[in-house]
Design an enzyme around this catalytic site. Sequence first.
Site, PDB file in Angstrom:
ATOM      1  N   VAL B  14       0.840  -1.204   0.000  1.00 47.61           N
ATOM      2  CA  VAL B  14       0.000   0.000   0.000  1.00 47.61           C
ATOM      3  C   VAL B  14       0.877   1.257   0.000  1.00 47.61           C
ATOM      4  O   VAL B  14       0.616   2.209  -0.744  1.00 47.61           O
ATOM      5  CB  VAL B  14      -0.960   0.007   1.213  1.00 47.61           C
ATOM      6  N   LYS B 105      -6.996  -1.944   9.597  1.00 46.36           N
ATOM      7  CA  LYS B 105      -8.322  -2.331  10.119  1.00 46.36           C
ATOM      8  C   LYS B 105      -8.236  -2.983  11.486  1.00 46.36           C
ATOM      9  O   LYS B 105      -9.081  -2.749  12.345  1.00 46.36           O
ATOM     10  CB  LYS B 105      -9.047  -3.260   9.154  1.00 46.36           C
ATOM     11  N   VAL B 132     -11.243  -0.487   5.214  1.00 42.85           N
ATOM     12  CA  VAL B 132     -12.359  -1.350   4.818  1.00 42.85           C
ATOM     13  C   VAL B 132     -12.578  -1.273   3.313  1.00 42.85           C
ATOM     14  O   VAL B 132     -12.655  -0.180   2.754  1.00 42.85           O
ATOM     15  CB  VAL B 132     -13.672  -0.946   5.535  1.00 42.85           C
ATOM     16  N   GLY B 134     -10.878  -1.702   0.575  1.00 39.71           N
ATOM     17  CA  GLY B 134      -9.883  -1.147  -0.349  1.00 39.71           C
ATOM     18  C   GLY B 134     -10.280   0.139  -1.036  1.00 39.71           C
ATOM     19  O   GLY B 134     -10.317   1.203  -0.405  1.00 39.71           O
ATOM     20  N   ILE B 136     -13.176   1.116  -2.348  1.00 34.29           N
ATOM     21  CA  ILE B 136     -14.560   1.607  -2.274  1.00 34.29           C
ATOM     22  C   ILE B 136     -14.652   2.645  -1.163  1.00 34.29           C
ATOM     23  O   ILE B 136     -14.350   2.338  -0.019  1.00 34.29           O
ATOM     24  CB  ILE B 136     -15.556   0.465  -1.966  1.00 34.29           C
ATOM     25  N   GLY B 187      -1.312 -16.123  -4.695  1.00 29.13           N
ATOM     26  CA  GLY B 187      -1.100 -14.970  -3.823  1.00 29.13           C
ATOM     27  C   GLY B 187      -2.383 -14.336  -3.331  1.00 29.13           C
ATOM     28  O   GLY B 187      -2.358 -13.281  -2.712  1.00 29.13           O
ATOM     29  N   GLU B 190      -3.059 -16.113   2.136  1.00 29.33           N
ATOM     30  CA  GLU B 190      -1.797 -16.193   2.873  1.00 29.33           C
ATOM     31  C   GLU B 190      -1.420 -17.659   3.085  1.00 29.33           C
ATOM     32  O   GLU B 190      -2.264 -18.547   3.021  1.00 29.33           O
ATOM     33  CB  GLU B 190      -1.971 -15.551   4.262  1.00 29.33           C
ATOM     34  N   LYS B 205     -13.547  -5.685   9.762  1.00 27.65           N
ATOM     35  CA  LYS B 205     -14.131  -4.689   8.865  1.00 27.65           C
ATOM     36  C   LYS B 205     -15.586  -4.401   9.241  1.00 27.65           C
ATOM     37  O   LYS B 205     -16.045  -3.256   9.184  1.00 27.65           O
ATOM     38  CB  LYS B 205     -14.026  -5.159   7.417  1.00 27.65           C
ATOM     39  N   GLY B 302      -5.478  -4.667  -2.972  1.00 27.36           N
ATOM     40  CA  GLY B 302      -4.563  -4.305  -4.051  1.00 27.36           C
ATOM     41  C   GLY B 302      -3.890  -2.992  -3.744  1.00 27.36           C
ATOM     42  O   GLY B 302      -4.463  -2.131  -3.079  1.00 27.36           O
TER      43      GLY B 302
END
Lengths: 430, 430
Positions: B14, B105, B132, B134, B136, B187, B190, B205, B302
């Site tokens: 990020v 989060k 929460v 990504g 949106i 990927g 995890e 979330k 992402g």
Amino acid sequence: MKKIRIGMLGLGTVGSGVVRIVEGHQEDLQRQTGAELVLSKIAVRDINKSRKVTVDPALLTEDPWEVINDPEIDVIVEVMGGVEQTKEYILAALDKGKQVITANKDLIALHGPEILAKAAEKRCDIMYEASVAGGIPILRTLVEGFSSDRITKIVGIVNGTTNYILTKMTQEGASYEDVLVEAQRLGYAEQDPTSDVEGFDAAYKMIILGSLGFHVHLSLNDLDIRGISKVTSDDIASAKRLGYTIKLLGIAERQDDLISISVQPTMVKDSHPLASVNGVFNAIYVYGQAVGETMFYGPGAGDMPTATSVVADLVAVTRNLLTGINGSRSSMIMNEKKLKSDEQIVSKYFMRLHVADKAGVLAKITQIFADYDISLESVLQLPNNGTDEQETEIIIITHDASKAGLNKALAKFEEIEVVKAVRSVYRVEG
Amino acid sequence: MKKIRIGMLGLGTVGSGVVRIVEGHQEDLQRQTGAELVLSKIAVRDINKSRKVTVDPALLTEDPWEVINDPEIDVIVEVMGGVEQTKEYILAALDKGKQVITANKDLIALHGPEILAKAAEKRCDIMYEASVAGGIPILRTLVEGFSSDRITKIVGIVNGTTNYILTKMTQEGASYEDVLVEAQRLGYAEQDPTSDVEGFDAAYKMIILGSLGFHVHLSLNDLDIRGISKVTSDDIASAKRLGYTIKLLGIAERQDDLISISVQPTMVKDSHPLASVNGVFNAIYVYGQAVGETMFYGPGAGDMPTATSVVADLVAVTRNLLTGINGSRSSMIMNEKKLKSDEQIVSKYFMRLHVADKAGVLAKITQIFADYDISLESVLQLPNNGTDEQETEIIIITHDASKAGLNKALAKFEEIEVVKAVRSVYRVEG
């Protein structure tokens, strides 16, 4: 607790919803804002008319100027509709330093720049969330939520009436005319449905979305507008057979600095989220360079959804009043507007051609596409099982083609004898 | 032009996205905010590590305190993850009067009240849109877009990993175990997938969404949490046969002042918009008393989508800095939290029972439901075509039933001999 005094112009469907929310949610609104929201004056056409909400008759006046000129009033909420006269009211309210909230898409689409400039000059808020897509907070999303991103495409189902009609035609195989009559009976379509069915209502909304998304001033002349009145059940059936649904889409695109914007019935791939937005619902698909694809879905009209947006604006204006920052956002610099030419507007297209049923016709047609550099994704010649044995139907989906190229090919088809008729042409999305 | 100096904690996925957007969209950001956004210092674990973005090495430090203590820095962007140590950094930054943006989060879900209280005390902004869903902008939508409404239900697909797994299981009939291995290889999951597949990530979330939507402080103990690791291909096949899709849903509900909140695999009617949210996408359905139903859809994770949200917060913080109103929104009054009891949590349920294949069994089972006041919407006894001729399967969908009543009926099934096994139980939505 500080009182924020609201003057409202109009008390129809949306206005009644605003009264209901401001009264019904008053306690929540006070906690949200730290102020009391007071409806102090409401201008109506006829004081004696019976209404859906109970309002203290002392608040009502038949003279809008009485509301606008009241020095006690902090915020004007305009839900009366209309353009020229209403513009005069709003400009006068801003001139007096009042904050303005409007649900009036026609007004903002036609006179947005003038109104925004006046608001900036007077350091006043002008908010119009309710003007597009009823209860979906899409303008906030574009301006705040995606403030960090570069929006490259906005695709919207922004007119509930036409979406209702197309949904019914798709689900029941009914004709445009029959569904329109039903929609009028149910109150989903006006007695004069022109603005909805010919795409003007959607066009106004796309002007607002495109202007906010791309930071330009768009106007009606910038749009290609086509409504749904020519969509036939045959078109819908053909679309279905190929895995598409026909939707009236507003499409605003930006590539580098070049913009194109249109409203037209479009074939949407069934797997695309917009294909399953049915009935009177609205949805707006937004593509951003960084965020990728997003979609926002909800009720596009109705008293309470639309009033939710009006009162959300009221909350924002109130917070700004309490911190003294009204108008601080209205000075946004605008990009220069550069529109794409027809050579630069590129899309896939679907078409149905009626042709003479004889040898060499398909070769002739595909040669014309080749001449204009249009390659074809699929060609479907239907078996001739109609009454007229001399003709048959060919369905074609092109690869990406320029609008200019397509129009030249279509003009050529008019000239040659083997093409009896171009039954329909649709843009293809997704 | 005023410079806003940003200190960042972390430069992983990020963080790299934030660098790319702040640099790539700098000109747009300046026009949006009226300020220059400058990344002045970035704390990383290992200065010498090779990275996806090029950053001036002079900006990097391995000591987070060097960023937090820098008096020049206006805003701290926390994208390093972790809870206890990170909380200490953030509280210290707020103590120094810095604005804070975080994508964390876990931190907000576990320590939100303490962090928000500190921000309020110091009149600083604390923003966490990226925590929460990504890309949106759902937190903004709840707080600003629906500020006027009373939200009564939030239903979310808020974990991309589990939605990817369930989508693959649904589309390909594959087993949970096989799809999990594939998701790990790609990927999307995890190596230790517990937090995703057992529902904890979604729970965090939902805590954030529920807290903002209902104006209460929710915590992990308030949630019923069930993951997807027990979902079988048989369950998915049964769902499909009845017109349902299984999704991991977070469901937060408010009725009057009573709240319930859970995360669980749920049968969603195929016609419900959430049923067609596939792969790693997220979607949040919001019901408001006035607005009705709305849905917000987009990439749930992402680097670039999540960074879009971080930088949108940065734009908001910057605008607040320029107008001097940081922290003016953090004093929101909270409602008292009252949770529904199991008697008050009401829903439809689906279940698959394996029962002895003999006369009178169905009568016995339906009598147990009747004893606990649970009426049935549909009962489907499958023909016994398995290997074990002594057993058969019954699929039941109830009408609305209380969770307490359901649990009593299930306990009773354990006791009686004719019920060989309760194979699965799912809540039903839509």
